[in-house]
Design a protein around this motif. Structure first.
Motif, mmCIF file in Angstrom:
data_model
loop_
_atom_site.group_PDB
_atom_site.id
_atom_site.type_symbol
_atom_site.label_atom_id
_atom_site.label_comp_id
_atom_site.label_asym_id
_atom_site.label_seq_id
_atom_site.Cartn_x
_atom_site.Cartn_y
_atom_site.Cartn_z
ATOM 1 N N ASP A 24 18.282 -28.054 -45.929
ATOM 2 C CA ASP A 24 17.410 -27.050 -46.543
ATOM 3 C C ASP A 24 16.696 -26.266 -45.438
ATOM 4 O OD1 ASP A 24 15.706 -25.595 -48.201
ATOM 5 O OD2 ASP A 24 15.487 -27.269 -49.583
ATOM 6 N N PRO A 25 16.743 -24.930 -45.477
ATOM 7 C CA PRO A 25 16.111 -24.144 -44.399
ATOM 8 C C PRO A 25 14.588 -24.066 -44.498
ATOM 9 C CG PRO A 25 17.062 -22.679 -46.004
ATOM 10 C CD PRO A 25 17.444 -24.073 -46.424
ATOM 11 N N ARG A 26 14.015 -24.535 -45.595
ATOM 12 C CA ARG A 26 12.562 -24.449 -45.762
ATOM 13 C C ARG A 26 11.851 -25.494 -44.919
ATOM 14 N NH1 ARG A 26 12.073 -25.066 -52.046
ATOM 15 N NH2 ARG A 26 13.602 -26.665 -51.570
ATOM 16 N N SER A 27 10.582 -25.223 -44.606
ATOM 17 C CA SER A 27 9.800 -26.169 -43.810
ATOM 18 C C SER A 27 9.277 -27.297 -44.699
ATOM 19 C CB SER A 27 8.640 -25.455 -43.130
ATOM 20 O OG SER A 27 7.754 -24.941 -44.093
ATOM 21 N N LEU A 28 8.630 -28.272 -44.071
ATOM 22 C CA LEU A 28 8.159 -29.474 -44.759
ATOM 23 C C LEU A 28 7.225 -29.151 -45.921
ATOM 24 C CD1 LEU A 28 7.648 -32.557 -44.957
ATOM 25 C CD2 LEU A 28 5.933 -32.278 -43.187
ATOM 26 N N GLY A 29 6.271 -28.285 -45.712
ATOM 27 C CA GLY A 29 5.289 -27.975 -46.752
ATOM 28 C C GLY A 29 5.890 -27.301 -47.968
ATOM 29 N N ARG A 30 6.840 -26.413 -47.753
ATOM 30 C CA ARG A 30 7.467 -25.714 -48.879
ATOM 31 C C ARG A 30 8.372 -26.650 -49.683
ATOM 32 N NH1 ARG A 30 6.557 -20.170 -48.671
ATOM 33 N NH2 ARG A 30 5.643 -19.536 -46.701
ATOM 34 N N ILE A 31 9.049 -27.545 -49.004
ATOM 35 C CA ILE A 31 9.863 -28.542 -49.710
ATOM 36 C C ILE A 31 8.960 -29.486 -50.494
ATOM 37 C CG2 ILE A 31 11.386 -30.520 -49.375
ATOM 38 C CD1 ILE A 31 12.586 -29.039 -47.000
ATOM 39 N N ALA A 32 7.850 -29.907 -49.873
ATOM 40 C CA ALA A 32 6.932 -30.844 -50.531
ATOM 41 C C ALA A 32 6.293 -30.221 -51.767
ATOM 42 C CB ALA A 32 5.853 -31.295 -49.553
ATOM 43 N N SER A 34 7.639 -27.913 -53.770
ATOM 44 C CA SER A 34 8.614 -27.861 -54.866
ATOM 45 C C SER A 34 8.884 -29.254 -55.437
ATOM 46 C CB SER A 34 9.919 -27.216 -54.391
ATOM 47 O OG SER A 34 10.564 -28.037 -53.458
ATOM 48 N N ILE A 35 8.835 -30.282 -54.582
ATOM 49 C CA ILE A 35 8.997 -31.651 -55.072
ATOM 50 C C ILE A 35 7.803 -32.049 -55.933
ATOM 51 C CG2 ILE A 35 9.052 -34.066 -54.337
ATOM 52 C CD1 ILE A 35 10.796 -33.207 -52.008
ATOM 53 N N ALA A 36 6.590 -31.660 -55.524
ATOM 54 C CA ALA A 36 5.387 -31.991 -56.294
ATOM 55 C C ALA A 36 5.423 -31.342 -57.678
ATOM 56 C CB ALA A 36 4.135 -31.567 -55.534
ATOM 57 N N LEU A 126 7.557 -37.143 -45.564
ATOM 58 C CA LEU A 126 7.714 -36.383 -46.810
ATOM 59 C C LEU A 126 6.828 -36.958 -47.911
ATOM 60 C CD1 LEU A 126 9.295 -34.072 -48.177
ATOM 61 C CD2 LEU A 126 10.942 -35.779 -48.884
ATOM 62 N N ARG A 127 6.736 -38.289 -47.997
ATOM 63 C CA ARG A 127 5.902 -38.918 -49.016
ATOM 64 C C ARG A 127 4.435 -38.576 -48.807
ATOM 65 N NH1 ARG A 127 2.563 -42.710 -49.991
ATOM 66 N NH2 ARG A 127 2.500 -43.406 -47.858
ATOM 67 N N LYS A 128 3.971 -38.562 -47.559
ATOM 68 C CA LYS A 128 2.579 -38.207 -47.281
ATOM 69 C C LYS A 128 2.302 -36.748 -47.623
ATOM 70 C CE LYS A 128 1.566 -41.537 -43.629
ATOM 71 N NZ LYS A 128 0.259 -42.057 -43.991
ATOM 72 N N ALA A 129 3.257 -35.861 -47.346
ATOM 73 C CA ALA A 129 3.076 -34.441 -47.657
ATOM 74 C C ALA A 129 3.034 -34.202 -49.165
ATOM 75 C CB ALA A 129 4.191 -33.620 -47.019
ATOM 76 N N VAL A 130 3.930 -34.862 -49.899
ATOM 77 C CA VAL A 130 3.951 -34.703 -51.363
ATOM 78 C C VAL A 130 2.703 -35.332 -51.976
ATOM 79 C CG1 VAL A 130 5.192 -35.356 -53.462
ATOM 80 C CG2 VAL A 130 6.450 -34.529 -51.492
ATOM 81 N N SER A 131 2.261 -36.455 -51.441
ATOM 82 C CA SER A 131 1.064 -37.125 -51.946
ATOM 83 C C SER A 131 -0.167 -36.233 -51.824
ATOM 84 C CB SER A 131 0.848 -38.428 -51.193
ATOM 85 O OG SER A 131 -0.354 -39.028 -51.571
ATOM 86 N N GLY A 132 -0.245 -35.467 -50.748
ATOM 87 C CA GLY A 132 -1.367 -34.558 -50.581
ATOM 88 C C GLY A 132 -1.338 -33.381 -51.532
ATOM 89 N N LEU A 139 -2.623 -40.648 -62.362
ATOM 90 C CA LEU A 139 -1.178 -40.475 -62.448
ATOM 91 C C LEU A 139 -0.526 -40.258 -61.088
ATOM 92 C CD1 LEU A 139 -0.973 -38.134 -65.552
ATOM 93 C CD2 LEU A 139 -0.436 -40.550 -65.442
ATOM 94 N N ARG A 140 -1.315 -40.148 -60.033
ATOM 95 C CA ARG A 140 -0.769 -39.831 -58.714
ATOM 96 C C ARG A 140 0.223 -40.887 -58.229
ATOM 97 N NH1 ARG A 140 -4.509 -38.808 -53.451
ATOM 98 N NH2 ARG A 140 -3.031 -37.622 -52.243
ATOM 99 N N ASP A 141 -0.128 -42.154 -58.308
ATOM 100 C CA ASP A 141 0.764 -43.214 -57.835
ATOM 101 C C ASP A 141 2.002 -43.349 -58.715
ATOM 102 O OD1 ASP A 141 -0.908 -43.813 -55.719
ATOM 103 O OD2 ASP A 141 -2.039 -45.307 -56.860
#
Length: 177
Positions: A24-32, A34-36, A126-132, A139-141
């Motif tokens: 994926d050409p996107r950076s970590l924050g943009r991927i995180a 969309s996952i969130a 990635l998990r830390k970025a999505v968690s933030g 419901l977060r966990d």
């Protein structure tokens, strides 16, 4: 006209989404981000943030028809592979620090992103970025547990049921866009 939307079982079902972080050409924050959105269920037409309030007061409040209410948590599963090739901008991989503290005096620990990737793998970053990016509530966990860092069974039957996240993967696979 009826105001009931998405009353079918298909609208409430949880799907598995597949994302290849390495290609994926996107950076970590943009991927995180969309996952969130996928973990929260905001991509579905039945998403309603106020349904959590309704589901709490079903027993104490006035009579509400529960068939038209969406579930409180309607997010999907996400499988992320290739996390070791995660993209970051600038020198974040070597300069960004993650802190942890055990509430004991003098126990503040700091690790750089590069050391965390070497020690725990890219899935932890990635998990830390999505968690933030998820809301800080009960419901977060539960939502974060639906994020799977790697897909261990490459030839498994669940892989054919997965959907791909992002425009990039759709362009590459099917020529859409």
């Amino acid at each position: 006209m009826s105001t009931t939307v998405g009353k079918t079982a298909l609208a409430y079902s949880r799907q598995w989404h597949y994302i290849d972080v390495g290609t994926d050409p996107r950076s970590l924050g943009r991927i995180a981000s969309s996952i969130a959105v996928t973990l929260m269920g905001k991509h579905k037409p039945i998403y309603d943030p106020s349904s959590i309030l309704f589901s709490r007061h079903l027993t104490t409040g006035p009579t509400i028809d529960t068939d038209i209410l969406p579930p409180a948590d309607c997010g999907d599963y996400v499988v992320a592979v290739g996390c070791h090739d995660i993209r970051t901008t600038g020198k974040k991989r070597f300069q960004k620090k993650y802190y942890s503290h055990s509430t004991r005096p003098g126990s503040l620990k700091e690790l750089t992103m590069d050391r965390i990737i070497a020690k725990f793998g890219g899935a932890e970053i990635l998990r830390k970025a999505v968690s933030g990016m998820l809301p800080k509530n009960k419901l977060r966990d539960v939502r974060l547990s639906r994020l799977k860092g790697t897909f261990k069974h490459e030839g498994g039957g669940g892989q054919r049921n997965m959907l791909q996240i992002g425009r990039w993967s759709c362009e590459r696979e099917w020529g859409v866009g």
